[in-house]
Design an enzyme around this catalytic site. Structure first.
Site, PDB file in Angstrom:
ATOM      1  N   ALA A   1      -8.362  14.310 -13.330  1.00  0.00           N
ATOM      2  CA  ALA A   1      -9.438  13.470 -13.868  1.00  0.00           C
ATOM      3  C   ALA A   1      -8.902  12.150 -14.389  1.00  0.00           C
ATOM      4  O   ALA A   1      -9.360  11.617 -15.394  1.00  0.00           O
ATOM      5  CB  ALA A   1     -10.181  14.230 -14.970  1.00  0.00           C
TER       6      ALA A   1
ATOM      7  N   ASP B   1      -8.698  18.962 -14.881  1.00  0.00           N
ATOM      8  CA  ASP B   1      -7.457  18.296 -15.299  1.00  0.00           C
ATOM      9  C   ASP B   1      -6.710  19.248 -16.232  1.00  0.00           C
ATOM     10  O   ASP B   1      -7.295  20.204 -16.754  1.00  0.00           O
ATOM     11  CB  ASP B   1      -7.741  16.967 -16.024  1.00  0.00           C
ATOM     12  CG  ASP B   1      -6.561  15.996 -15.960  1.00  0.00           C
ATOM     13  OD1 ASP B   1      -6.630  15.024 -15.187  1.00  0.00           O
ATOM     14  OD2 ASP B   1      -5.544  16.229 -16.673  1.00  0.00           O
TER      15      ASP B   1
ATOM     16  N   ARG C   1       2.168   5.203  -9.378  1.00  0.00           N
ATOM     17  CA  ARG C   1       3.361   4.353  -9.454  1.00  0.00           C
ATOM     18  C   ARG C   1       3.320   3.434 -10.660  1.00  0.00           C
ATOM     19  O   ARG C   1       2.261   3.077 -11.149  1.00  0.00           O
ATOM     20  CB  ARG C   1       3.433   3.465  -8.212  1.00  0.00           C
ATOM     21  CG  ARG C   1       3.870   4.192  -7.007  1.00  0.00           C
ATOM     22  CD  ARG C   1       4.166   3.208  -5.891  1.00  0.00           C
ATOM     23  NE  ARG C   1       2.960   2.710  -5.233  1.00  0.00           N
ATOM     24  CZ  ARG C   1       2.972   1.743  -4.345  1.00  0.00           C
ATOM     25  NH1 ARG C   1       4.100   1.133  -4.030  1.00  0.00           N
ATOM     26  NH2 ARG C   1       1.854   1.355  -3.754  1.00  0.00           N
TER      27      ARG C   1
ATOM     28  N   ARG D   1       6.323   4.684  -3.443  1.00  0.00           N
ATOM     29  CA  ARG D   1       5.583   5.953  -3.464  1.00  0.00           C
ATOM     30  C   ARG D   1       6.546   7.134  -3.387  1.00  0.00           C
ATOM     31  O   ARG D   1       6.298   8.177  -3.970  1.00  0.00           O
ATOM     32  CB  ARG D   1       4.582   5.998  -2.314  1.00  0.00           C
ATOM     33  CG  ARG D   1       3.464   4.988  -2.453  1.00  0.00           C
ATOM     34  CD  ARG D   1       2.433   5.119  -1.345  1.00  0.00           C
ATOM     35  NE  ARG D   1       1.353   4.150  -1.497  1.00  0.00           N
ATOM     36  CZ  ARG D   1       1.342   2.946  -0.927  1.00  0.00           C
ATOM     37  NH1 ARG D   1       2.350   2.553  -0.171  1.00  0.00           N
ATOM     38  NH2 ARG D   1       0.316   2.121  -1.107  1.00  0.00           N
TER      39      ARG D   1
ATOM     40  N   VAL E   1      -4.856  13.103  -1.923  1.00  0.00           N
ATOM     41  CA  VAL E   1      -4.639  11.666  -2.131  1.00  0.00           C
ATOM     42  C   VAL E   1      -3.361  11.400  -2.933  1.00  0.00           C
ATOM     43  O   VAL E   1      -2.885  10.269  -2.980  1.00  0.00           O
ATOM     44  CB  VAL E   1      -5.845  10.966  -2.808  1.00  0.00           C
ATOM     45  CG1 VAL E   1      -7.149  11.348  -2.144  1.00  0.00           C
ATOM     46  CG2 VAL E   1      -5.911  11.230  -4.283  1.00  0.00           C
TER      47      VAL E   1
ATOM     48  N   ASN F   1       0.353  10.843  -4.133  1.00  0.00           N
ATOM     49  CA  ASN F   1       1.458  10.204  -3.399  1.00  0.00           C
ATOM     50  C   ASN F   1       2.797  10.895  -3.612  1.00  0.00           C
ATOM     51  O   ASN F   1       2.976  11.544  -4.640  1.00  0.00           O
ATOM     52  CB  ASN F   1       1.568   8.739  -3.858  1.00  0.00           C
ATOM     53  CG  ASN F   1       0.668   7.838  -3.048  1.00  0.00           C
ATOM     54  OD1 ASN F   1       0.567   7.972  -1.838  1.00  0.00           O
ATOM     55  ND2 ASN F   1       0.006   6.912  -3.744  1.00  0.00           N
TER      56      ASN F   1
ATOM     57  N   ARG G   1      -8.439  -2.574   3.108  1.00  0.00           N
ATOM     58  CA  ARG G   1      -7.708  -3.720   2.536  1.00  0.00           C
ATOM     59  C   ARG G   1      -7.540  -4.815   3.587  1.00  0.00           C
ATOM     60  O   ARG G   1      -7.758  -5.998   3.315  1.00  0.00           O
ATOM     61  CB  ARG G   1      -6.334  -3.249   2.026  1.00  0.00           C
ATOM     62  CG  ARG G   1      -6.448  -2.503   0.707  1.00  0.00           C
ATOM     63  CD  ARG G   1      -5.114  -1.998   0.208  1.00  0.00           C
ATOM     64  NE  ARG G   1      -5.266  -1.491  -1.165  1.00  0.00           N
ATOM     65  CZ  ARG G   1      -4.548  -0.511  -1.690  1.00  0.00           C
ATOM     66  NH1 ARG G   1      -3.620   0.094  -0.975  1.00  0.00           N
ATOM     67  NH2 ARG G   1      -4.749  -0.124  -2.929  1.00  0.00           N
TER      68      ARG G   1
ATOM     69  N   HIS H   1       1.254   5.816   5.297  1.00  0.00           N
ATOM     70  CA  HIS H   1       0.846   5.025   4.148  1.00  0.00           C
ATOM     71  C   HIS H   1       2.117   4.458   3.552  1.00  0.00           C
ATOM     72  O   HIS H   1       2.850   5.163   2.890  1.00  0.00           O
ATOM     73  CB  HIS H   1       0.157   5.959   3.146  1.00  0.00           C
ATOM     74  CG  HIS H   1      -0.601   5.251   2.070  1.00  0.00           C
ATOM     75  ND1 HIS H   1      -1.349   4.115   2.274  1.00  0.00           N
ATOM     76  CD2 HIS H   1      -0.767   5.549   0.763  1.00  0.00           C
ATOM     77  CE1 HIS H   1      -1.922   3.758   1.149  1.00  0.00           C
ATOM     78  NE2 HIS H   1      -1.582   4.597   0.213  1.00  0.00           N
TER      79      HIS H   1
HETATM   80  N1  LIG Z   1      -3.605   7.957  -1.118  1.00  0.00           N
HETATM   81  C1  LIG Z   1      -3.888   6.794  -1.647  1.00  0.00           C
HETATM   82  O1  LIG Z   1      -4.309   5.889  -0.962  1.00  0.00           O
HETATM   83  C2  LIG Z   1      -3.713   6.584  -3.118  1.00  0.00           C
HETATM   84  C3  LIG Z   1      -4.206   5.420  -3.731  1.00  0.00           C
HETATM   85  C4  LIG Z   1      -4.086   5.277  -5.117  1.00  0.00           C
HETATM   86  C5  LIG Z   1      -3.461   6.270  -5.859  1.00  0.00           C
HETATM   87  N2  LIG Z   1      -2.959   7.379  -5.226  1.00  0.00           N
HETATM   88  C6  LIG Z   1      -2.292   8.472  -5.964  1.00  0.00           C
HETATM   89  O2  LIG Z   1      -3.271   9.274  -6.602  1.00  0.00           O
HETATM   90  C7  LIG Z   1      -2.667   9.958  -7.722  1.00  0.00           C
HETATM   91  C8  LIG Z   1      -3.561   9.817  -8.957  1.00  0.00           C
HETATM   92  O3  LIG Z   1      -3.656   8.467  -9.345  1.00  0.00           O
HETATM   93  P1  LIG Z   1      -4.439   8.063 -10.677  1.00  0.00           P
HETATM   94  O4  LIG Z   1      -4.508   6.589 -10.712  1.00  0.00           O
HETATM   95  O5  LIG Z   1      -5.686   8.847 -10.814  1.00  0.00           O
HETATM   96  O6  LIG Z   1      -3.383   8.566 -11.806  1.00  0.00           O
HETATM   97  P2  LIG Z   1      -3.736   8.999 -13.323  1.00  0.00           P
HETATM   98  O7  LIG Z   1      -2.438   9.071 -14.047  1.00  0.00           O
HETATM   99  O8  LIG Z   1      -4.830   8.116 -13.841  1.00  0.00           O
HETATM  100  O9  LIG Z   1      -4.347  10.461 -13.172  1.00  0.00           O
HETATM  101  C9  LIG Z   1      -3.644  11.577 -12.734  1.00  0.00           C
HETATM  102  C10 LIG Z   1      -4.249  12.781 -13.444  1.00  0.00           C
HETATM  103  O10 LIG Z   1      -3.670  13.986 -12.892  1.00  0.00           O
HETATM  104  C11 LIG Z   1      -3.626  14.910 -13.957  1.00  0.00           C
HETATM  105  N3  LIG Z   1      -2.751  16.039 -13.633  1.00  0.00           N
HETATM  106  C12 LIG Z   1      -1.391  16.105 -13.693  1.00  0.00           C
HETATM  107  N4  LIG Z   1      -0.979  17.334 -13.334  1.00  0.00           N
HETATM  108  C13 LIG Z   1      -2.071  18.067 -13.036  1.00  0.00           C
HETATM  109  C14 LIG Z   1      -2.297  19.404 -12.599  1.00  0.00           C
HETATM  110  N5  LIG Z   1      -1.273  20.243 -12.398  1.00  0.00           N
HETATM  111  N6  LIG Z   1      -3.582  19.812 -12.401  1.00  0.00           N
HETATM  112  C15 LIG Z   1      -4.613  18.960 -12.595  1.00  0.00           C
HETATM  113  N7  LIG Z   1      -4.463  17.683 -13.013  1.00  0.00           N
HETATM  114  C16 LIG Z   1      -3.209  17.246 -13.233  1.00  0.00           C
HETATM  115  C17 LIG Z   1      -3.161  14.079 -15.132  1.00  0.00           C
HETATM  116  O11 LIG Z   1      -3.390  14.725 -16.377  1.00  0.00           O
HETATM  117  C18 LIG Z   1      -3.996  12.809 -14.954  1.00  0.00           C
HETATM  118  O12 LIG Z   1      -5.228  12.867 -15.659  1.00  0.00           O
HETATM  119  C19 LIG Z   1      -1.273   9.335  -7.857  1.00  0.00           C
HETATM  120  O13 LIG Z   1      -0.291  10.185  -7.276  1.00  0.00           O
HETATM  121  C20 LIG Z   1      -1.388   8.036  -7.086  1.00  0.00           C
HETATM  122  O14 LIG Z   1      -0.135   7.594  -6.607  1.00  0.00           O
HETATM  123  C21 LIG Z   1      -3.093   7.543  -3.876  1.00  0.00           C
END
Ligand SMILES: NC(=O)c1ccc[n+]([C@@H]2O[C@H](COP(=O)([O-])OP(=O)(O)OC[C@H]3O[C@@H](n4cnc5c(N)ncnc54)[C@H](O)[C@@H]3O)[C@@H](O)[C@H]2O)c1
Length: 316
Positions: A10, A34, A89, A95, A125, A127, A158, A182
């Site tokens: 979340a 979460d 990141r 990544r 999603v 990374n 993008r 990616h």
């Molecule tokens: N694929 C894509 O195109 C893309 C694009 C943007 C971000 N991302 C990736 O998405 C991920 C999330 O990004 P974000 O901005 O939401 O980060 P964020 O830090 O805002 O949120 C991540 C959440 O995951 C929760 N979490 C951690 N361990 C957990 C578990 N075991 N079970 C449930 N929840 C857990 C954390 O408490 C946190 O609330 C990152 O790995 C980021 O790199 C991917």
């Protein structure tokens, strides 16, 4: 029975995805989970209170989960599960720097998804995307078509935005496509890039197109550098939510996703960014598009680069 979708994690990506899914108003329930106690419940309450204003009936349920699978009953019966759990990141990070820490998180989440939502389509999603998608398939043991990743739609979006902005044309007039991985091995497909049906190569000089490709390839890092504390989420969540919608509606929409490739383009046995037809079972089929020789060579190169990295995730 109405459809149920779960968003694991979340954070910024997860909460904006949950919002988009709820506002589509096509699901009975959106579950947001979460490990931070109260965070998913609080966001769910907030989202539910937006229902009268935005006018949607979908109910949002928040659930805190524990390290041993506590709380996962909430996801039972989900048709789609989007995994966003994991660290984003920080400026200067690649990544791949997230591999070790996010692999532990994604494996634990995927094992619980397999237990509590054994029929779900899983959209990853977290990374590094290609590796986490491969890992989620290994950890769930789901058929490969039921586990896919989101990246290509974001990279394509993008690229489309940069082209529209550069040429001062409407977003709706621009078509672009990126395949591959990616990251560094993203493969732009210039032969599929058009503005009002006209090839992009007739509208922009080659060096300008290359500049936009480079900006697209670094699109995530550009946002990370500006935000300083996290990564992009509006465009990423739009892409993941559209994929979940295609699954829920069994629409057959064709979109660039990270899918298991088994012979298409002469490539086999790897999760790779390709176009695929999306339906109730995830990937119905990988759609092969006509590529030029150099585009195909780029895609094959990307496949070999991610194949090597995906082979290592088995042990993570
Ligand atoms: N694929 C894509 O195109 C893309 C694009 C943007 C971000 N991302 C990736 O998405 C991920 C999330 O990004 P974000 O901005 O939401 O980060 P964020 O830090 O805002 O949120 C991540 C959440 O995951 C929760 N979490 C951690 N361990 C957990 C578990 N075991 N079970 C449930 N929840 C857990 C954390 O408490 C946190 O609330 C990152 O790995 C980021 O790199 C991917």
């Amino acid at each position: 029975m109405g459809k149920k979708v779960t968003v694991v994690g979340a954070g910024f990506y997860g909460s904006t995805t949950a919002q988009r899914l709820a506002e589509y108003d096509i699901f009975d329930t959106v579950v947001l989970t979460d490990i931070v106690e109260g965070k998913p419940e609080g966001l769910a309450l907030d989202l539910n209170q937006s229902r009268p204003v935005e006018g949607f009936e979908t109910k949002v349920v928040g659930a805190t989960t524990g390290p041993n699978g506590e709380g996962y009953e909430a996801i039972e019966g989900s048709d789609v599960v989007i995994i966003t759990a994991g660290l984003p990141r920080k400026p200067g990070m690649s990544r791949m720097d997230l591999l070790g820490v996010n692999a532990k998180i994604v494996r634990q989440v995927a094992e619980n998804v397999a237990k509590y939502a054994p029929n779900a389509v899983v959209i990853v999603v977290s990374n590094p995307l290609d590796e986490m998608t491969a890992l989620a398939q290994i950890a769930t043991q789901f058929p490969k078509n039921r586990v896919l990743g989101q990246a290509g739609m974001l990279d394509t979006a993008r690229f489309t935005h940069f082209v529209a902005e550069t040429l001062s044309v409407k977003i709706g007039d621009v078509r672009t496509l990126t395949l591959g991985s990616h990251g560094d091995t993203m493969v732009p497909v210039p032969s599929r890039c058009t503005v009002n049906g006209k090839p992009l190569s007739e509208l922009l000089p080659a060096d300008k197109i290359e500049e936009l490709v480079t900006r697209t390839r670094n699109g995530g890092a550009e946002v990370v550098a500006l935000l300083k504390t996290g990564s992009a989420y509006y465009a990423p969540s739009a892409a993941a939510a559209r994929m979940a919608k295609a699954v829920a509606e069994d629409s057959g929409a064709v979109m660039p996703v990270c899918a298991w490739v088994d012979g298409e383009y002469g490539i086999s046995g790897v999760y790779l960014g390709v176009e695929a037809e999306i339906g109730a079972d995830g990937v119905r089929r990988v759609v092969e598009t006509k590529l030029t020789d150099s585009e195909l060579a780029g895609l094959k190169e990307a496949a070999e680069a991610v194949r090597a990295k995906q082979a290592d995730v088995v042990d993570l």
